[in-house]
Design an enzyme around this catalytic site. Structure first.
Site, PDB file in Angstrom:
ATOM      1  N   GLU A 635       0.829  -1.212   0.000  1.00  0.00           N
ATOM      2  CA  GLU A 635       0.000   0.000   0.000  1.00  0.00           C
ATOM      3  C   GLU A 635       0.863   1.262   0.000  1.00  0.00           C
ATOM      4  O   GLU A 635       0.511   2.260  -0.631  1.00  0.00           O
ATOM      5  CB  GLU A 635      -0.947  -0.024   1.192  1.00  0.00           C
ATOM      6  CG  GLU A 635      -2.055  -1.072   1.005  1.00  0.00           C
ATOM      7  CD  GLU A 635      -2.966  -1.211   2.204  1.00  0.00           C
ATOM      8  OE1 GLU A 635      -4.167  -0.951   2.074  1.00  0.00           O
ATOM      9  OE2 GLU A 635      -2.461  -1.584   3.283  1.00  0.00           O
ATOM     10  N   GLU A 655      -4.012  -9.517   3.334  1.00  0.00           N
ATOM     11  CA  GLU A 655      -4.826  -9.255   4.521  1.00  0.00           C
ATOM     12  C   GLU A 655      -5.968 -10.247   4.699  1.00  0.00           C
ATOM     13  O   GLU A 655      -6.306 -10.617   5.842  1.00  0.00           O
ATOM     14  CB  GLU A 655      -5.382  -7.826   4.473  1.00  0.00           C
ATOM     15  CG  GLU A 655      -4.364  -6.736   4.808  1.00  0.00           C
ATOM     16  CD  GLU A 655      -3.545  -6.305   3.605  1.00  0.00           C
ATOM     17  OE1 GLU A 655      -2.797  -5.327   3.716  1.00  0.00           O
ATOM     18  OE2 GLU A 655      -3.641  -6.971   2.532  1.00  0.00           O
TER      19      GLU A 655
END
Length: 782
Positions: A635, A655
């Site tokens: 990210e 995730e």
């Protein structure tokens, strides 16, 4: 002895405390019930309750803390008309109902006001009452008990409203705020005047307050009736943690109380007529009130002209001196108020205990109504004394802003008359104030503080002198490195420091250095989790947690937030590179071991890595991906403007494998940068991709030579450094507009709510726990 028939006397007092445990909503106290109960007790205390009930024509309720601030929180509702509601509970029929303004000075100020009104024939009798039930509110929320505080009667009443003048716009903008944040300015200024270190001053505060706790131990209405030693009070601990330098928990008022207190005043002749004995009456002798200048405009932060003048006038109009007073209750929300009052009175607090209740830290900080308890207790003390005997109450409101004092006696003052404080107030108003400045400058620190949260410092400011006046400057929110440095500085007072004025506010910020707060700066800042270097106009940022695969936790996020803030605002830095220390990982994302242990999980407003929620950057950042870039690590790469990677680098948003989702912009940015179908496959499976595939998908710009990611990033940065930095910023601004029109920011704004819901699931707890325990998770879809 001739006594004026309208001379005001206190004929009844009442106090109440509740230790509600949260087991039954039906038995829970609230401010109205406590204030009503205290008032009923005060009526009974007169021994002529029915007669007094018929006589009194005025009921005044002290404003609650919840109603003393703009946009208050009322989780269980609120009473819209406190005085008329209490009137109905007490079975009164009054002609005048008042809800006071805010401020801890109010109980004494109201006694002064209505004593004068009674003397002048404006009232036949007054009940003053108030209460707080903050502890009940907190207990109910913690116990998930629903309360109903909406009880409210109708009828006209005088609402005196908030007092919003206690801080100026300048002070609020530049760092002052709630009492725990502002009072340390006075405390540290006094510490400097006394020439004491932080540790020595904590010992002094603790020696002052330890006897207060001993008084509270014996008071039947004290909320915290436990004696505490000066050694305990002076030592930071789990039970006595830092609040704001120099204060620890038990140096400040404790607001979690369920307490109410009331006082009844009548004209002397009326009291005699209904059979109240003279020995039951307590007399207000001298009294005074005043309002000081705004905090930053006071010439000396280590003194209080309002306290000095108010106490002097109260004693003078009482025809007495401090050494003739037996009992004192000095408002003790913070030790400095007691210190300044003792100094003004010429008293040694080591020899005279300056409270009859135990003070706000130990008796309890019953909001604006605390001094009603002090007055009630003073009345009880004086009734038990042989005549004549005296007591003094000093009530303090705001930020040593509003002072009201009263001298009480068990004997009358035959020449009693209203006291005019107009001349006293004019004295304060006529004294020149200090001009306050909004400018970049160098200034000499007069005072400062750092406010501490559960895991880390949260706020800080300095107050400093310059030739033209004074400057107040705050530390920027989330700048933990600066806050830690300021808190750890042995004594910054007297040092010269640099202040930067920007965007309408003054900041304690460097203008040209990321290594410290500027050359020669007294506050030496360090970054524990990030390494920095500068090459010309290029900033190099390296995540320095190689033992944890450069995974990030709250402390690292906040360091990065501070760095990126200063990078964006520096005129000398044009482009940045971010990489990871070691040869295994760029960043492996969130440190789930910290999450699993319930550690600090807070992230600055600028997002993961201090970067992912920045939508107005005007300078390019290059990711030099030297190894694994997983989860939050990817990210960060996606949030950067450009990226180069070592051939051995690996990328993923894993995730979903641990019960989370890529909430730091990974879902949105990956979809934008490589297309929906390709992104969905990576997002929903957590699949890993190698550097070559990442280049093909468009996650990175270029592949470097093995081990050469940083060199490739530097070469790219040099190319950007060689062109117009203004043109680069303009290009970035144009791209920002494009991103805004495509609504990236609103999309990311929903992530927090989605994540909060997810974090309440069993799958979330299972995912992070399994990761920490190095086992496969067992999903339940719940």
């Amino acid at each position: 002895m001739t006594i004026h028939p309208n001379c005001p006397v206190i004929v009844g007092v009442g106090q109440v405390k509740s230790d509600w445990s949260g087991t039954s909503a039906a038995s829970a106290p609230n401010p109205i019930s406590l204030a009503s109960e205290a008032a009923e007790l005060s009526l009974n205390d007169t021994n002529r309750a029915d007669d007094v009930r018929r006589i009194v024509d005025t009921l005044v309720v002290v404003r609650t803390i919840a109603d003393s601030v703009p946009n208050p929180m009322h989780p269980f509702g609120r009473c819209e008309n406190p005085p008329r509601t209490i009137e109905q509970r007490l079975g009164l029929s009054i002609s005048r109902a008042i809800y006071s303004t805010a401020g801890g000075d109010q109980p004494q100020a109201l006694v002064n006001e209505f004593a004068e009104e009674i003397f002048e024939g404006g009232s036949n009798g007054v009940i003053l009452t108030g209460a707080e039930a903050t502890a009940a509110m907190k207990t109910a929320r913690k116990s998930k008990v629903t309360l109903d505080w909406n009880e409210s009667s109708s009828g006209d009443f005088e609402d005196r409203g908030l007092d919003l003048s206690l801080l100026t716009d300048y002070e609020r903008t530049n760092g002052l705020g709630p009492p725990t944040q502002t009072y340390p300015a006075f405390e540290n200024a006094l510490r400097a005047r006394l020439g004491l270190s932080l540790d020595d001053y904590r010992v002094r505060m603790s020696e002052l307050l330890a006897p207060f706790s001993q008084v509270a131990e014996t008071h039947p209405c004290a909320q915290f009736p436990q004696s505490k030693s000066s050694e305990f009070l002076a030592t930071p601990s789990k039970d006595n943690y830092p609040i704001a330098d120099p204060h620890l928990k038990w140096h400040v008022a404790q607001e979690s109380v369920n307490q109410g207190a009331a006082v009844i005043l009548l004209p002397y002749a009326r009291a005699r007529d209904i059979g109240i004995a003279d020995q039951h009456m307590i007399w207000l002798h001298g009294h005074a009130k005043a309002v000081d200048k705004p905090v930053t405009e006071r010439p000396d932060l280590s003194q209080s002209r309002a306290i000095e003048l108010v106490l002097d006038q109260a004693l003078t109009t009482s025809n007495t001196t401090a050494d003739q007073i037996k009992y004192f209750d000095i408002y003790s929300c913070f030790p400095v108020v007691v210190e300044l009052a003792a100094e003004a009175l010429g008293l040694d607090w080591r020899k005279t205990v300056l409270t009859v209740t135990g003070g706000l830290p130990f008796f309890g900080g019953a909001g604006n109504n605390y001094s009603m308890h002090a007055i009630a207790t003073m009345v009880e003390r004086l009734r038990d004394e042989p005549h004549p005997e005296l007591g003094l109450v000093l009530a303090n409101g705001g930020f040593i802003s509003k002072e009201a004092a009263g001298v009480y006696s068990n004997s009358p003052q035959t020449d009693w008359a209203p006291t005019d404080s107009t001349a006293l107030q004019q004295t304060i108003d006529d004294e020149p104030g200090v001009p306050v400045l909004a400018k970049s400058c160098e200034a000499e620190i007069e005072s400062y503080t750092v406010t501490h949260g559960r895991f880390a410092p949260s706020r800080g400011y300095i107050i400093a002198k310059v030739d033209e006046g004074r400057v107040l400057a705050r530390c920027q929110t989330n700048h933990r490195a600066t806050l830690n440095a300021l808190s750890a500085t042995p004594d910054a007072i007297g040092e010269t420091i640099r202040v930067t004025h920007r965007n309408g506010a003054n900041f304690l910020l460097p203008s040209d250095s990321l290594g410290s707060l500027g050359e020669g700066h007294p506050v030496k800042r360090t970054f524990e989790h990030v390494n920095l270097s500068v090459d010309g106009h290029i900033l190099e940022v390296s995540l320095n947690r190689p033992a944890s695969m450069n995974s990030l936790h709250s402390a690292a996020h906040h360091e990065l937030a501070e760095i990126w803030d200063e990078f964006e605002n520096s005129d000398d830095l044009w482009v940045a590179i971010i990489t990871g220390e070691g040869d295994k990982a760029f960043c492996s994302g969130n440190d789930l071991k910290v999450t699993a242990k319930g550690g600090d999980m807070s992230v600055p407003r600028s997002g993961f890595g201090g970067l992912c929620n920045r939508f107005d950057r005007t300078k390019p950042i290059i990711a030099a991906v030297n190894g694994v870039a997983m989860g939050g690590g990817l990210e960060i790469v996606l949030a950067c403007d450009l990226a180069v990677a070592d051939p051995a680098a690996r990328f993923a948003l894993p995730e979903v494998k641990v019960g989370l989702f890529a909430a730091a912009g990974g879902v949105q940015r990956l979809t934008r940068q490589i297309g929906r179908k390709a992104a969905m496959k990576l997002i929903l499976t957590g699949r890993h991709v190698n550097a070559e595939e990442a280049a093909q998908l468009g996650i990175i710009n270029d592949l470097s030579e093995p081990g050469g990611a940083m060199e490739a990033a530097r070469a790219l940065a040099k190319q950007i450094e060689a062109v117009s930095p203004s043109a680069v910023r303009a290009s970035k601004q144009a791209l920002n507009v494009l991103e805004q029109n495509e609504a990236l920011e609103p999309g990311l704004s929903q992530n927090s709510a989605i994540l909060r819901t997810l974090m309440r699931t069993r799958d979330f707890k299972e995912g992070v726990t399994a990761f920490a325990e190095k086992r496969d998770p067992k999903w339940t879809n719940s």
